[in-house]
Each structure stands twice: as C-alpha cells, then as structure tokens.
Design a protein around this motif. Sequence first.
Motif, PDB file in Angstrom:
ATOM      1  N   CYS A   1      -8.460   4.062   0.261  1.00 33.36           N
ATOM      2  CA  CYS A   1      -8.778   2.848  -0.491  1.00 33.36           C
ATOM      3  C   CYS A   1     -10.292   2.671  -0.612  1.00 33.36           C
ATOM      4  O   CYS A   1     -11.051   3.123   0.242  1.00 33.36           O
ATOM      5  CB  CYS A   1      -8.193   1.615   0.193  1.00 33.36           C
ATOM      6  SG  CYS A   1      -6.396   1.620   0.365  1.00 33.36           S
TER       7      CYS A   1
ATOM      8  N   LEU B   1       0.824  -1.209   0.000  1.00 32.99           N
ATOM      9  CA  LEU B   1       0.000   0.000   0.000  1.00 32.99           C
ATOM     10  C   LEU B   1       0.854   1.254   0.000  1.00 32.99           C
ATOM     11  O   LEU B   1       0.566   2.218  -0.719  1.00 32.99           O
ATOM     12  CB  LEU B   1      -0.938  -0.018   1.211  1.00 32.99           C
ATOM     13  CG  LEU B   1      -2.120  -0.985   1.134  1.00 32.99           C
ATOM     14  CD1 LEU B   1      -2.765  -1.159   2.506  1.00 32.99           C
ATOM     15  CD2 LEU B   1      -3.155  -0.493   0.121  1.00 32.99           C
TER      16      LEU B   1
ATOM     17  N   ILE C   1      -6.931   1.920  -5.537  1.00 34.86           N
ATOM     18  CA  ILE C   1      -6.651   0.744  -4.714  1.00 34.86           C
ATOM     19  C   ILE C   1      -7.968   0.245  -4.144  1.00 34.86           C
ATOM     20  O   ILE C   1      -8.691   0.990  -3.479  1.00 34.86           O
ATOM     21  CB  ILE C   1      -5.680   1.061  -3.562  1.00 34.86           C
ATOM     22  CG1 ILE C   1      -4.365   1.634  -4.091  1.00 34.86           C
ATOM     23  CG2 ILE C   1      -5.425  -0.201  -2.731  1.00 34.86           C
ATOM     24  CD1 ILE C   1      -3.439   2.130  -2.994  1.00 34.86           C
TER      25      ILE C   1
END
Length: 309
Positions: free
Chosen positions: A208, A179, A190
């Motif tokens: 995210c 990440l 993401i």
Amino acid sequence: MTPQLDASDRLRHLLTLEELPRERLVALLDRAQAFADGAAGRPLAGTAVCTLFFEPSTRTRLSFQRAAQRLGADVLNFDASTSSTSKGETALDTMKNIEAMGVRGFVVRHSEDGGVAALAARAQPGTALLNAGDGRSAHPTQGLLDMLTLRQAKGVDFSRLKVLIVGDIRHSRVARSDLQALRTLGVGEIRICGPRSLLPDDETLDGCRIEDDFDAALEGVDAVMMLRLQRERMAEGLVSSLEDYHRDYGLTAQRLRLAAPDAVVMHPGPMNRGVEIDDDVADGPQSLVLRQVANGVAVRMAALEALLG
C-alpha cells in the motif's frame, strides 16, 4: 486445505477473505448481485440459523437475520447479555448446546481474534459458521459487501481504480477484509492515510501507498473508504483529541473535491459524524453508505446459500 474448505474443496465455513480464491470471491459477488437484482427462492426452508453475537451489532446482525429469512431459514437470535454466558458458560458450550438443538448455521461475532475459527474447529460435520467479525482480524461479509458496492459503482475491472482507506486501521477488522478483497480483485492502487499511532505495524499494509497528509492522499482517488475511531478498542493517547482528528483526517465536502470528480464515499458504520466524516458528505450525492447497508442483505444471502443451501 484451508480451515474454511472441506476435503472436497467446498466452502464449509466463511471465516476470512485471506487466500480465498478469486473465482470463489467473484462467484459470491455474482450471486449477491443476483439477489440484489431480485432473485428469489427459499433454499434454506427448514434450516435453522442462529445469530450468535458476543458483541453489540446493528447492521450486521439485522442484515444476517433479514438474509436468512429471505432464504426461508428459521432464525434464532442469541443475545449474550441475557444468556447463560452471563453465568459463566463458555462460547463453545453455548454453541454446542444450540447445535444439539439441531441448528446447523451459526453467524458469530466474537471479541477475540480467531474466536470464530476456534469455534468452527469444534463444530460438527455439516455445521457451518460465518464470521460476523472477530476482534481486529476479519469481517469477511463486510469486505464482500464493500466490493459489491464498489463494483456496482465502478465496474468489474478494479485494475484502473485508486482506492483510499482512511483512519483507524490498527483496530479495524473491516479494513483487513477490504484490503484482502481489493488485492484479490487486482485493484490498481491502494492508499492508506491515518495517524501513525492508528496504523498496524505488521504486514497488513504491504504493497500500500501510505500517506500522512490527508489532502495529498485524496488527490485523484476513485473511492474513499472512511473508518470510525474504535475508541472501545484503543488505549488513551492514540489520538490527541477528536477535534484534532477531525481537523487532520475528517472528510469534509471541501476535501472531497480533491478526489476524482466521480469519486464515491464509503463507510462501514457506525459513523462518528463530525469526527471522521461530515454530515454533508455522509448524506451527499457521492455517498454509498446506505447502498452498502442494502447490499449487506444480498451478500449475506449469497454467503448463507453457499454454505447451507
């Protein structure tokens, strides 16, 4: 100045990818690609490197050993199960004793969050530590090799990519490093999918897109990063059963068809086949799992060279 940089802003240790400047991360990837393409040399000839592992490992330990050997280093392999740590010696005393033998490079795997950074803080000037995984915190060279593998498959421009990370993120140091690297490289989107009981409740997933439904999460993604269930780190009851987990979050060939036609599949290993990933996906044409392993040697060569060369 971050703990892994020295007063001259030179990389002294590699402890985490968090806040590692983009240009430094890209430089490591570029050098790793050169090694993957066959670049040679022995810049570490005469340098001693110790793999100091307080947890079991296969891929990481062996690829670091192979990387150090290819660079010309003398490699010392430390096995906690047969060392004086079994007699009560601390990790710090172990490192300091090996350091006293003239070893200046340590590749360290530790069970505690921040365990490698704590050792780095006590290292002598000129000694470099590489974090080979600590607790749930970080696994920077795995993050780098995943980025190299993704870059080889999809090109250097990550801004157009949709990347999905699936599974036990709560316990995964690999997911945290991935990440951090994906954000640094400017990935377009993401997505995160997994049981709520296995998702972290801190800032790890900031920015995210979190999906409960695996099929919905897969829709149109360019890369799927599967994670194993880390049963050795989790309390009982976080998943109802392995069969239920596979039903809800296992990557099958049928499910993979929901992703982009040229989507790639990644997994840091070890794989729980039939739990988070099926054989025909793990061994299929879209799988980059073995390329990740091969790239691990090149990435670890680049990291060792940057710190000790």
